[in-house]
Design an enzyme around this catalytic site. Structure first.
Site, PDB file in Angstrom:
ATOM      1  N   GLU A 257       0.889  -1.170   0.000  1.00  0.00           N
ATOM      2  CA  GLU A 257       0.000   0.000   0.000  1.00  0.00           C
ATOM      3  C   GLU A 257       0.919   1.210   0.000  1.00  0.00           C
ATOM      4  O   GLU A 257       1.466   1.598   1.030  1.00  0.00           O
ATOM      5  CB  GLU A 257      -0.916  -0.035   1.235  1.00  0.00           C
TER       6      GLU A 257
ATOM      7  N   CYS B  32      -1.802   9.529   2.220  1.00  0.00           N
ATOM      8  CA  CYS B  32      -1.541   9.150   0.830  1.00  0.00           C
ATOM      9  C   CYS B  32      -2.724   9.426  -0.084  1.00  0.00           C
ATOM     10  O   CYS B  32      -2.554   9.453  -1.305  1.00  0.00           O
ATOM     11  CB  CYS B  32      -1.102   7.689   0.742  1.00  0.00           C
TER      12      CYS B  32
END
Length: 477
Positions: free
Chosen positions: A253, A287
């Site tokens: 991720e 993010c």
């Protein structure tokens, strides 16, 4: 009770807690004061944890469902009872505003509860083997079995939540897990591991934690005996881990530079509110925070004016105060880098672009060109870049031109545009009329391209951390 007294001294390795020869200070980013001394692990500690996890793997794989569910439920209830203490600790070790730390604890609770529920859904199916004549008389079914020892490596920005997304699915799947938190933010994760181990439902070595530098991480991920690595962090670090861990399964991720498209028919005030809400939470250190905004040209000037007006109202200051929305980044080096990227972009800030004490003022940059790091890369700070586009085709093309693809969003009143965005945008998630930073912790979450591989969310992570085992039985020989 001091922070250090909330869990035993040392590192949770094997059946107990192992003292370390060295410690490292955890620093409060807002004013540089010391929060606590954290145990500093070594490659030797990593090898010790690996050996203990491998020894515990058979018992963990054979643990009944009710025991795995009980451990997760215990951790959930213990965290709920101490949620305010966890929130305060997260503010101190991450420097994130209190509002964001409250959200992090709430989401961690959902993750633990959802993983506990998924234990009951971990089963297989029968298979009709007689689709071929040779299969007549055979009974077939498959089950899901633990993949083995899981190594979870987390980032600094959401340390508790990211750790929960590694640990909880591993426990639910019956896998021992070793978590390595980011060096700057190990404290809340140490406490969470203590809560899980103190439940008494798991073998102690089923959940371990090792701190330390890149050599500690390399020791963990490059051991051929483990089953999977789950990493959250930068693309560069993720690529290095994938190369070093091969052929072990790796779930990544990674970063992004999340885009939000504003169509000409959009509610511009709602879109401007969304960019402020989604661009500056966690001081931009997320993010899927809004980084790139692509606005159809006819509404560019009005949207930019609405956005600038709202950004000037964002409170910058002490993260311990309820009204603060932007606080200092994790360290001075991060702030220096973001300021350098702003300067190198060649764009004049519409607002912001300067320091406010140790923090960076919420910043809007207009017309940042391709090739500038502020547009192409993940800035990980309170900076939003706005660019006009002639039409939606150009907007979707600009979104997809990035090497990243984690989440993106579009604001529109058109159902056709909404479905076109879902169909054409290359990302792990497409959000319509909300921020790209929306994430429910029970949904599949992950990216494409350089934003990673694999999916998180307890149900989907459990699938990643188990393997199918096919059973083929002929009742009579």
């Amino acid at each position: 009770m001091s922070i250090e007294q909330a869990w035993p001294a040392g590192l949770p390795i094997g059946d107990g807690w192992t003292e370390t020869a060295a410690t490292t200070d955890v620093i409060f980013p807002y004013d540089g004061t010391r929060v606590a001394a954290a145990p500093l692990g070594t490659p030797a500690h990593a090898r010790q944890a690996l050996d203990a996890a491998l020894a515990a793997a058979p018992a963990m794989a054979g643990l009944p469902s009710h025991a795995r569910r009980a451990a997760l439920t215990h951790a959930h209830d213990a965290l709920e009872a101490a949620r305010e203490e966890f929130e305060r600790l997260l503010v101190l070790e991450t420097g994130k505003p209190l509002a964001d730390c409250k959200v992090e604890v709430a989401r961690t609770l959902v993750t633990l509860a959802t993983a506990a529920e998924e234990v009951a859904r971990l089963h297989g199916e029968t298979v009709p083997l007689d689709l071929l004549p040779s299969g007549e008389g055979l009974i077939g079914f498959w089950t899901r079995r633990p993949i083995g020892v899981v190594v979870g490596i987390t980032g600094f920005n959401y340390p508790l939540l990211l750790a929960a997304h590694k640990i909880a699915p591993a426990v639910a799947a019956g896998c021992p897990v070793i978590v390595k938190p980011a060096p700057a933010t190990p404290l809340a994760t140490l406490w969470l591991v203590h809560l899980l181990r103190s439940a008494g439902a798991l073998p102690p070595a089923a959940v371990q934690l090792v701190t330390g530098d890149v050599e500690v991480g390399r020791t963990l991920v490059e051991d051929r005996r483990i089953g999977a690595v789950s990493f959250t962090g930068s693309a560069a670090a993720g690529h290095a881990i994938a190369r070093g861990a091969a052929p072990t399964k790796v779930l990544l991720e990674l970063g992004s530079n999340a885009a939000l498209v504003v169509a000409a028919d959009a509610d511009l005030e709602a879109a401007a509110d969304a960019v402020v809400r989604g661009g500056y939470y966690a001081s931009g250190q997320a993010c899927i925070s809004v980084q790139r905004v692509l606005v159809e040209e006819p509404v560019r000037d009005r949207f930019l004016a609405l956005l600038a007006e709202r950004v000037k109202g964002v409170t910058v200051g002490d993260p311990r105060l309820p009204g603060t929305r932007v606080a200092p980044l994790i360290d001075e080096a991060a702030t220096d880098r973001v300021l350098a990227w702003i300067s190198a972009s060649g764009a004049q800030p519409v607002t912001g672009g300067h320091r406010v004490g140790r923090a960076l003022a919420p910043t809007v940059l207009a017309d940042v060109p391709d090739g500038a790091d502020a547009w192409d890369e993940e800035i990980f700070g309170p900076v939003v870049c706005v660019r006009p586009v002639p039409d939606l085709d150009a907007a979707f093309a600009a979104v997809n031109a990035s090497r990243y693809g984690l989440h993106a969003a579009v604001y529109t009143r058109s159902l056709a545009t909404a479905f076109a965005a879902v169909e054409r945008i290359e990302a792990g998630g497409v959000v319509v009329n909300d921020v790209p930073g929306f994430r429910a912790d029970n949904m599949p979450y992950g990216g494409v391209k350089d934003s990673g591989a694999g999916r998180e969310g307890p149900r989907f992570a459990i699938e990643e951390l188990t393997v199918t085992r096919m059973a083929i039985i002929r009742p009579q020989a």
